[in-house]
Design a protein around this motif. Sequence first.
Motif, PDB file in Angstrom:
ATOM      1  N   ILE A  62      69.627 -32.633  99.667  1.00 12.58           N
ATOM      2  CA  ILE A  62      68.898 -32.342  98.425  1.00 12.58           C
ATOM      3  C   ILE A  62      69.872 -32.201  97.257  1.00 12.58           C
ATOM      4  O   ILE A  62      69.658 -32.756  96.167  1.00 12.58           O
ATOM      5  CB  ILE A  62      68.051 -31.059  98.585  1.00 12.58           C
ATOM      6  CG1 ILE A  62      66.828 -31.329  99.463  1.00 12.58           C
ATOM      7  CG2 ILE A  62      67.604 -30.523  97.222  1.00 12.58           C
ATOM      8  CD1 ILE A  62      65.815 -32.285  98.857  1.00 12.58           C
ATOM      9  N   GLU A  63      70.960 -31.472  97.458  1.00 14.26           N
ATOM     10  CA  GLU A  63      71.916 -31.268  96.378  1.00 14.26           C
ATOM     11  C   GLU A  63      72.663 -32.557  96.043  1.00 14.26           C
ATOM     12  O   GLU A  63      72.994 -32.808  94.874  1.00 14.26           O
ATOM     13  CB  GLU A  63      72.879 -30.142  96.750  1.00 14.26           C
ATOM     14  CG  GLU A  63      72.175 -28.785  96.824  1.00 14.26           C
ATOM     15  CD  GLU A  63      73.123 -27.632  97.105  1.00 14.26           C
ATOM     16  OE1 GLU A  63      74.350 -27.863  97.139  1.00 14.26           O
ATOM     17  OE2 GLU A  63      72.641 -26.500  97.290  1.00 14.26           O
ATOM     18  N   TRP A  64      72.920 -33.396  97.038  1.00 19.37           N
ATOM     19  CA  TRP A  64      73.552 -34.706  96.799  1.00 19.37           C
ATOM     20  C   TRP A  64      72.655 -35.581  95.940  1.00 19.37           C
ATOM     21  O   TRP A  64      73.116 -36.211  94.974  1.00 19.37           O
ATOM     22  CB  TRP A  64      73.849 -35.364  98.141  1.00 19.37           C
ATOM     23  CG  TRP A  64      74.181 -36.828  98.077  1.00 19.37           C
ATOM     24  CD1 TRP A  64      75.292 -37.399  97.518  1.00 19.37           C
ATOM     25  CD2 TRP A  64      73.384 -37.908  98.589  1.00 19.37           C
ATOM     26  NE1 TRP A  64      75.232 -38.768  97.653  1.00 19.37           N
ATOM     27  CE2 TRP A  64      74.080 -39.117  98.302  1.00 19.37           C
ATOM     28  CE3 TRP A  64      72.177 -37.975  99.269  1.00 19.37           C
ATOM     29  CZ2 TRP A  64      73.582 -40.368  98.676  1.00 19.37           C
ATOM     30  CZ3 TRP A  64      71.679 -39.219  99.646  1.00 19.37           C
ATOM     31  CH2 TRP A  64      72.380 -40.397  99.342  1.00 19.37           C
ATOM     32  N   LEU A  65      71.363 -35.611  96.261  1.00 18.90           N
ATOM     33  CA  LEU A  65      70.434 -36.411  95.462  1.00 18.90           C
ATOM     34  C   LEU A  65      70.318 -35.862  94.039  1.00 18.90           C
ATOM     35  O   LEU A  65      70.201 -36.628  93.077  1.00 18.90           O
ATOM     36  CB  LEU A  65      69.059 -36.443  96.126  1.00 18.90           C
ATOM     37  CG  LEU A  65      68.956 -37.300  97.400  1.00 18.90           C
ATOM     38  CD1 LEU A  65      67.601 -37.092  98.061  1.00 18.90           C
ATOM     39  CD2 LEU A  65      69.177 -38.776  97.082  1.00 18.90           C
ATOM     40  N   ALA A  66      70.358 -34.552  93.913  1.00 18.77           N
ATOM     41  CA  ALA A  66      70.275 -33.941  92.585  1.00 18.77           C
ATOM     42  C   ALA A  66      71.543 -34.192  91.780  1.00 18.77           C
ATOM     43  O   ALA A  66      71.481 -34.599  90.607  1.00 18.77           O
ATOM     44  CB  ALA A  66      70.010 -32.445  92.715  1.00 18.77           C
ATOM     45  N   ASP A  67      72.705 -33.961  92.394  1.00 15.84           N
ATOM     46  CA  ASP A  67      73.972 -34.010  91.662  1.00 15.84           C
ATOM     47  C   ASP A  67      74.498 -35.422  91.458  1.00 15.84           C
ATOM     48  O   ASP A  67      75.007 -35.754  90.377  1.00 15.84           O
ATOM     49  CB  ASP A  67      75.024 -33.176  92.397  1.00 15.84           C
ATOM     50  CG  ASP A  67      74.652 -31.710  92.488  1.00 15.84           C
ATOM     51  OD1 ASP A  67      73.805 -31.273  91.675  1.00 15.84           O
ATOM     52  OD2 ASP A  67      75.169 -31.013  93.375  1.00 15.84           O
TER      53      ASP A  67
END
Length: 470
Positions: free
Chosen positions: A110-115
Amino acid sequence: MVTLKTDGGHIGFDLSLPVVVIGAGACGLVAGLAAKARGLDVVVLERDAEPRGSTFMSSGFVPAADTRFQRQAGVEDSADIMAADIQGKNHGQADPDIVATLASRSGAVIEWLADQHGVPFELVQGFLYPGHSRLRMHCTPRRTGEELMACLLNAARAAELDVLTQARVTTLHVDDGNRVRGLTYLRPDGAEERLGCDTLVLACNGFGGNPDLIERYIPSMKDALYFGHESNQGEAVRWGEVLGASLKDMGAYQGHGSLAWPHQTLISWALMMQGGVQVNRLGERFSNEHGGYSEQAARVIAQPEGVAFNLYDGRIHEQALAFEDYRNARDTGAVRTFDSLEALSEGLGLPLAALCGTFAEMSARAGDGEPDRFGRRFEPVHRLTPPYYAIRVTGALFHTQGGLEIDTRGRVLDTGGRPFPNLLAAGGAARGVSGAGDDGYMSGNGLLSAVVMGALAGDTAAELAGASHG
């Protein structure tokens, strides 16, 4: 026609790429982004003119544990807690290693897709979906799968990930060692093109749109309304059968007991979790609405005329307006308002005496704190007060949850438990984490498998493709 040819690899391909992904829903796009991040040439093949898939029709909620979005909201969660919730809902029927892997990797994905890819995730707050002990649903601002797909397509364009639409894969070409050498796909003008690959990821979802496979594996839902993507025809299952792949939990599916009828708009189960109830045409409740919306589909279908009514109040209505699907339902006339039970009874054609008895029982249970005959507890703060709101709904089949058995890296396994050399699967094409039936589905399981396992399968595909050139 879906076919598979064992030709020993002695076939000419028009072009060959390290990684090919079949299906451009959330799973395929995330898999493609993950493989592309490893510096390899990747193409995602999509049979439709526009990449949509089941994700487009969903609420777009992805569960994840121990994310910064949770920490910012003061939510304490962990992979172990999330895995326990999933296994608790599915009665321990899912592969525990897959469940643990998805839970442990969910936050990072999730954080990879966001960042890295600009997907504007935020944490859904205010209520817990059935089975979840923590707030862990992550969504985009409009809370729709349509918006999530738009964000992923924007990410694909920014990453220069090739997505070829109107490319319907008809044939896989494998050699004598069960290594996929390439595939044949059909173009809109009828031309066939052959594409070679070092690794192949099946992200073409399940078989909900195939009546023959539904009757074969899920006969109880063969006459149910299908509210999924029509292109979910089960190609992955049929290719897997010919290859000798292991198929697991083929009777598992996600239903939904709250599809506005006849408007066919998905109504969030948040209405039930915030205090709403469902009654049938007799004015009576027929289940514990907090058990889960998937298993509620069959219960609603079993009611007179196959319909039920969502009943709730102004407090819940105001909260539901945060969901675009609910606003659409309101704008199309699916949401009706009544000043009293008498008006509700007359407007919906429900027996007043039974309706009053239903509300009296709910009020009594809210007063004494005891569970009702279905096992549901009613909180005093959730007591329904006029004006009352109502939506006529039916139950529907959304998507299947069984499929190709995979390992924790997304590799497809044969019937002996051995991984195929270069074939991977994720999302609806693979066995999910919802157990063997309809009551093991926990909210978000579909996108959890699509997004998180999609990322893992993309990583593995890139690794295997790189090794083949190494």
